[in-house]
Motif scaffolding. Structure first.
Motif, mmCIF file in Angstrom:
data_model
loop_
_atom_site.group_PDB
_atom_site.id
_atom_site.type_symbol
_atom_site.label_atom_id
_atom_site.label_comp_id
_atom_site.label_asym_id
_atom_site.label_seq_id
_atom_site.Cartn_x
_atom_site.Cartn_y
_atom_site.Cartn_z
ATOM 1 N N VAL A 1 2.341 6.893 -3.276
ATOM 2 C CA VAL A 1 1.406 6.229 -3.750
ATOM 3 C C VAL A 1 0.004 6.541 -3.025
ATOM 4 O O VAL A 1 -0.079 6.265 -1.797
ATOM 5 C CB VAL A 1 1.810 4.488 -3.426
ATOM 6 N N LEU A 2 -1.195 6.741 -4.000
ATOM 7 C CA LEU A 2 -2.322 6.908 -3.346
ATOM 8 C C LEU A 2 -2.994 5.867 -2.997
ATOM 9 O O LEU A 2 -3.116 4.868 -3.796
ATOM 10 C CB LEU A 2 -3.270 7.866 -4.350
ATOM 11 N N GLY A 3 -3.586 5.705 -1.706
ATOM 12 C CA GLY A 3 -4.046 4.499 -1.142
ATOM 13 C C GLY A 3 -5.625 4.618 -1.470
ATOM 14 O O GLY A 3 -6.304 5.154 -0.435
ATOM 15 N N LEU A 4 -6.148 4.462 -2.409
ATOM 16 C CA LEU A 4 -7.510 4.688 -2.870
ATOM 17 C C LEU A 4 -8.321 3.564 -2.389
ATOM 18 O O LEU A 4 -8.161 2.256 -2.713
ATOM 19 C CB LEU A 4 -7.773 4.919 -4.470
ATOM 20 N N GLN A 5 -9.649 3.696 -1.772
ATOM 21 C CA GLN A 5 -10.285 2.643 -1.309
ATOM 22 C C GLN A 5 -10.874 2.053 -2.687
ATOM 23 O O GLN A 5 -10.999 2.533 -3.730
ATOM 24 C CB GLN A 5 -11.542 3.384 -0.773
ATOM 25 N N ALA A 6 -10.693 0.615 -2.468
ATOM 26 C CA ALA A 6 -11.247 -0.244 -3.516
ATOM 27 C C ALA A 6 -10.153 -0.508 -4.713
ATOM 28 O O ALA A 6 -10.460 -1.044 -5.819
ATOM 29 C CB ALA A 6 -12.636 0.026 -4.219
ATOM 30 N N SER A 7 -8.885 0.056 -4.260
ATOM 31 C CA SER A 7 -8.063 -0.376 -5.478
ATOM 32 C C SER A 7 -7.388 -1.680 -5.163
ATOM 33 O O SER A 7 -7.668 -2.553 -4.301
ATOM 34 C CB SER A 7 -6.644 0.800 -5.108
ATOM 35 N N LEU A 8 -6.925 -2.159 -6.096
ATOM 36 C CA LEU A 8 -5.961 -3.382 -6.113
ATOM 37 C C LEU A 8 -4.918 -3.200 -5.235
ATOM 38 O O LEU A 8 -4.238 -2.411 -5.053
ATOM 39 C CB LEU A 8 -5.574 -3.834 -7.443
ATOM 40 N N ALA A 9 -4.877 -4.330 -4.336
ATOM 41 C CA ALA A 9 -3.516 -4.179 -3.401
ATOM 42 C C ALA A 9 -2.183 -4.367 -4.043
ATOM 43 O O ALA A 9 -1.197 -3.868 -3.349
ATOM 44 C CB ALA A 9 -3.896 -5.411 -2.317
ATOM 45 N N SER A 10 -2.070 -5.282 -5.040
ATOM 46 C CA SER A 10 -0.820 -5.480 -5.817
ATOM 47 C C SER A 10 -0.145 -4.265 -6.141
ATOM 48 O O SER A 10 0.925 -4.151 -6.197
ATOM 49 C CB SER A 10 -1.106 -6.784 -6.970
ATOM 50 N N PRO A 11 -1.011 -3.311 -6.969
ATOM 51 C CA PRO A 11 -0.264 -2.056 -7.343
ATOM 52 C C PRO A 11 0.398 -1.258 -5.915
ATOM 53 O O PRO A 11 1.509 -0.504 -5.930
ATOM 54 C CB PRO A 11 -1.259 -1.362 -8.192
ATOM 55 N N LEU A 12 -0.297 -1.200 -5.048
ATOM 56 C CA LEU A 12 0.244 -0.638 -3.913
ATOM 57 C C LEU A 12 1.418 -1.115 -3.427
ATOM 58 O O LEU A 12 2.482 -0.349 -3.166
ATOM 59 C CB LEU A 12 -0.967 -0.516 -2.672
ATOM 60 N N VAL A 13 1.203 -2.297 -3.234
ATOM 61 C CA VAL A 13 2.736 -3.189 -2.415
ATOM 62 C C VAL A 13 3.681 -3.260 -3.584
ATOM 63 O O VAL A 13 4.783 -2.838 -3.177
ATOM 64 C CB VAL A 13 2.100 -4.481 -2.103
ATOM 65 N N ALA A 14 3.463 -3.349 -4.715
ATOM 66 C CA ALA A 14 4.460 -3.380 -5.848
ATOM 67 C C ALA A 14 5.231 -2.176 -5.989
ATOM 68 O O ALA A 14 6.401 -2.296 -6.076
ATOM 69 C CB ALA A 14 3.874 -3.926 -7.184
ATOM 70 N N ALA A 15 4.582 -0.917 -5.760
ATOM 71 C CA ALA A 15 5.145 0.285 -5.987
ATOM 72 C C ALA A 15 6.153 0.454 -4.884
ATOM 73 O O ALA A 15 7.031 0.804 -5.056
ATOM 74 C CB ALA A 15 4.178 1.207 -5.943
ATOM 75 N N VAL A 16 5.522 0.160 -3.599
ATOM 76 C CA VAL A 16 6.639 0.419 -2.380
ATOM 77 C C VAL A 16 7.705 -0.488 -2.570
ATOM 78 O O VAL A 16 8.784 -0.067 -2.340
ATOM 79 C CB VAL A 16 5.713 0.237 -1.192
#
Length: 98
Positions: free
Chosen positions: A6-21
């Motif tokens: 999962v790419l941790g892009l600056q200014a991304s929404l937190a929910s897609p990062l956490v949801a994918a993991v």
């Protein structure tokens, strides 16, 4: 085991990062449990940022990265690119290193 980054892009929404993991780590374990197999992880899921530093999400939530782009595995089965909230991007180069 499938490798998911999962790419941790600056200014991304937190929910897609956490949801994918959460989704990939837990779904692999649950699938094996349902079918009576080992509960070992089916998926290896990592958040990668440009230099391995934590990602500052759009809502000011900070999420730790597991690795940097230079440390990516040689084979990736799935690359997840999260939504970036342009409202919070201050300058066009915020994610230029990707």
């Amino acid at each position: 085991m499938k490798t998911i980054v999962v790419l941790g892009l600056q200014a991304s929404l937190a929910s897609p990062l956490v949801a994918a993991v959460d989704t990939f780590r837990l779904s692999g374990s649950h699938y094996k449990e349902v079918y009576g197999e080992s509960s070992d992880q089916e998926f290896s899921v990592s958040i990668a940022t440009a230099n391995g530093d934590p990602v500052q999400c759009a809502n000011k939530v900070t999420i730790d990265a597991h690795l940097s782009l230079r440390d990516l595995p040689s084979h990736i089965d799935l690359l997840v690119i999260p939504t970036v909230c342009k409202k919070y991007v201050k300058g066009s180069g915020v994610n230029k290193s990707y």
